[in-house]
Design a protein around this motif. Sequence first.
Motif, mmCIF file in Angstrom:
data_model
loop_
_atom_site.group_PDB
_atom_site.id
_atom_site.type_symbol
_atom_site.label_atom_id
_atom_site.label_comp_id
_atom_site.label_asym_id
_atom_site.label_seq_id
_atom_site.Cartn_x
_atom_site.Cartn_y
_atom_site.Cartn_z
ATOM 1 N N SER A 3 66.149 27.994 20.695
ATOM 2 C CA SER A 3 67.317 27.947 20.491
ATOM 3 C C SER A 3 68.035 26.099 20.275
ATOM 4 C CB SER A 3 68.648 28.578 21.017
ATOM 5 O OG SER A 3 68.883 27.423 21.852
ATOM 6 N N PRO A 4 68.780 25.745 19.375
ATOM 7 C CA PRO A 4 68.175 24.061 19.389
ATOM 8 C C PRO A 4 68.990 24.061 20.966
ATOM 9 C CG PRO A 4 69.789 25.281 17.754
ATOM 10 C CD PRO A 4 69.831 26.164 18.386
ATOM 11 N N THR A 5 70.275 24.580 21.709
ATOM 12 C CA THR A 5 70.037 24.356 22.478
ATOM 13 C C THR A 5 69.132 24.216 24.091
ATOM 14 O OG1 THR A 5 72.837 25.182 22.845
ATOM 15 C CG2 THR A 5 71.586 24.601 24.805
ATOM 16 N N ALA A 6 68.007 25.128 23.939
ATOM 17 C CA ALA A 6 67.511 25.277 25.000
ATOM 18 C C ALA A 6 66.264 24.116 24.092
ATOM 19 C CB ALA A 6 66.943 26.698 23.922
ATOM 20 N N TYR A 7 65.607 23.569 23.662
ATOM 21 C CA TYR A 7 65.147 22.812 22.216
ATOM 22 C C TYR A 7 65.341 21.698 23.136
ATOM 23 C CZ TYR A 7 62.448 20.230 19.282
ATOM 24 O OH TYR A 7 62.048 18.589 19.224
ATOM 25 N N ARG A 8 67.016 21.596 22.849
ATOM 26 C CA ARG A 8 67.424 19.758 23.696
ATOM 27 C C ARG A 8 67.284 19.891 24.945
ATOM 28 N NH1 ARG A 8 73.341 18.460 21.686
ATOM 29 N NH2 ARG A 8 71.782 18.407 19.681
ATOM 30 N N ARG A 9 67.219 20.822 25.803
ATOM 31 C CA ARG A 9 66.736 20.703 26.975
ATOM 32 C C ARG A 9 65.394 20.665 27.646
ATOM 33 N NH1 ARG A 9 70.147 25.685 27.002
ATOM 34 N NH2 ARG A 9 68.953 26.590 27.943
ATOM 35 N N GLU A 10 64.379 20.810 26.608
ATOM 36 C CA GLU A 10 63.348 20.710 27.189
ATOM 37 C C GLU A 10 62.662 19.763 26.667
ATOM 38 O OE1 GLU A 10 59.146 22.508 26.028
ATOM 39 O OE2 GLU A 10 61.257 24.297 25.274
ATOM 40 N N PHE A 11 63.382 19.049 25.545
ATOM 41 C CA PHE A 11 63.008 18.044 24.902
ATOM 42 C C PHE A 11 64.137 16.447 25.009
ATOM 43 C CE2 PHE A 11 60.066 20.859 22.470
ATOM 44 C CZ PHE A 11 59.015 20.271 23.264
ATOM 45 N N ARG A 12 64.078 16.584 26.513
ATOM 46 C CA ARG A 12 64.956 15.207 26.521
ATOM 47 C C ARG A 12 65.075 13.897 26.264
ATOM 48 N NH1 ARG A 12 70.235 16.915 28.410
ATOM 49 N NH2 ARG A 12 69.496 18.292 30.285
ATOM 50 N N PRO A 13 65.527 13.244 25.331
ATOM 51 C CA PRO A 13 65.881 11.950 25.056
ATOM 52 C C PRO A 13 65.342 11.063 25.568
ATOM 53 C CG PRO A 13 67.541 12.566 24.552
ATOM 54 C CD PRO A 13 66.945 13.304 24.690
ATOM 55 N N SER A 14 64.220 10.127 24.963
ATOM 56 C CA SER A 14 63.377 8.764 26.190
ATOM 57 C C SER A 14 64.412 7.924 26.802
ATOM 58 C CB SER A 14 62.323 8.251 25.188
ATOM 59 O OG SER A 14 61.917 6.879 25.777
ATOM 60 N N ALA A 15 64.388 7.490 28.426
ATOM 61 C CA ALA A 15 65.468 6.090 28.148
ATOM 62 C C ALA A 15 65.443 5.106 27.588
ATOM 63 C CB ALA A 15 65.401 6.599 30.316
ATOM 64 N N ALA A 16 63.624 5.212 27.343
ATOM 65 C CA ALA A 16 63.461 3.528 26.790
ATOM 66 C C ALA A 16 63.613 3.639 25.551
ATOM 67 C CB ALA A 16 61.858 3.685 27.049
ATOM 68 N N PRO A 17 63.760 2.741 24.850
ATOM 69 C CA PRO A 17 64.120 2.486 22.832
ATOM 70 C C PRO A 17 62.451 2.448 22.195
ATOM 71 C CG PRO A 17 64.356 0.809 24.052
ATOM 72 C CD PRO A 17 65.083 1.880 25.405
ATOM 73 N N VAL A 18 62.144 2.990 21.038
ATOM 74 C CA VAL A 18 61.294 2.150 20.579
ATOM 75 C C VAL A 18 61.265 1.205 20.211
ATOM 76 C CG1 VAL A 18 59.974 3.297 18.440
ATOM 77 C CG2 VAL A 18 61.249 4.753 20.070
ATOM 78 N N PRO A 19 60.658 0.371 20.363
ATOM 79 C CA PRO A 19 60.316 -0.991 19.807
ATOM 80 C C PRO A 19 60.928 -0.819 18.262
ATOM 81 C CG PRO A 19 58.634 -0.971 21.442
ATOM 82 C CD PRO A 19 59.129 0.734 20.866
ATOM 83 N N GLY A 20 61.452 -2.020 17.879
ATOM 84 C CA GLY A 20 61.430 -2.038 16.404
ATOM 85 C C GLY A 20 60.005 -2.293 16.015
ATOM 86 N N CYS A 21 59.536 -2.919 16.608
ATOM 87 C CA CYS A 21 58.230 -3.168 15.384
ATOM 88 C C CYS A 21 56.803 -1.600 15.497
ATOM 89 C CB CYS A 21 56.922 -4.065 16.501
ATOM 90 S SG CYS A 21 56.368 -3.523 18.024
ATOM 91 N N VAL A 22 57.625 -1.473 16.486
ATOM 92 C CA VAL A 22 56.476 0.322 15.624
ATOM 93 C C VAL A 22 56.960 1.499 14.515
ATOM 94 C CG1 VAL A 22 56.243 2.687 16.458
ATOM 95 C CG2 VAL A 22 56.432 0.828 18.148
ATOM 96 N N PRO A 23 58.303 1.581 14.578
ATOM 97 C CA PRO A 23 58.657 1.602 13.171
ATOM 98 C C PRO A 23 58.658 0.848 11.620
ATOM 99 C CG PRO A 23 60.398 1.885 14.216
ATOM 100 C CD PRO A 23 59.573 1.500 15.520
ATOM 101 N N ARG A 24 58.534 -0.167 12.170
ATOM 102 C CA ARG A 24 58.050 -1.317 11.370
ATOM 103 C C ARG A 24 56.442 -1.180 10.462
ATOM 104 N NH1 ARG A 24 61.806 -4.742 13.574
ATOM 105 N NH2 ARG A 24 60.111 -5.726 15.010
ATOM 106 N N ALA A 25 55.425 -0.579 11.917
ATOM 107 C CA ALA A 25 54.830 -0.650 11.410
ATOM 108 C C ALA A 25 54.096 0.219 10.977
ATOM 109 C CB ALA A 25 53.683 -1.384 12.679
ATOM 110 N N TYR A 26 54.655 1.446 11.099
ATOM 111 C CA TYR A 26 54.661 2.693 10.803
ATOM 112 C C TYR A 26 54.801 3.040 10.022
ATOM 113 C CZ TYR A 26 50.988 2.844 14.959
ATOM 114 O OH TYR A 26 50.066 2.534 15.666
#
Length: 75
Positions: A35-58
């Motif tokens: 379920s969406p709730t179980a998914y959210r429990r299992e895959f918590r957001p990372s505490a560290a943000p993705v550096p801006g260069c990563v989306p720009r590069a990929y």
Amino acid sequence: MPRPTERTVTETCHAVGLTSVGSFTSSFTRTYSRSPTAYRREFRPSAAPVPGCVPRAYGQPRLRTFREEAGKGDG
């Protein structure tokens, strides 16, 4: 894979253009085997943000085509 979010399941349901939370939850569960709730429990957001260069590069398409690369030395 869905992106982590602070939105509620209802907000996510409406954001993707659906009106029935039950149908959204059923479809999500069928697709991701939880379920969406179980998914959210299992895959918590990372505490560290993705550096801006990563989306720009990929996230950018390649600027050159194969043909342009092959003709690079022609002058």
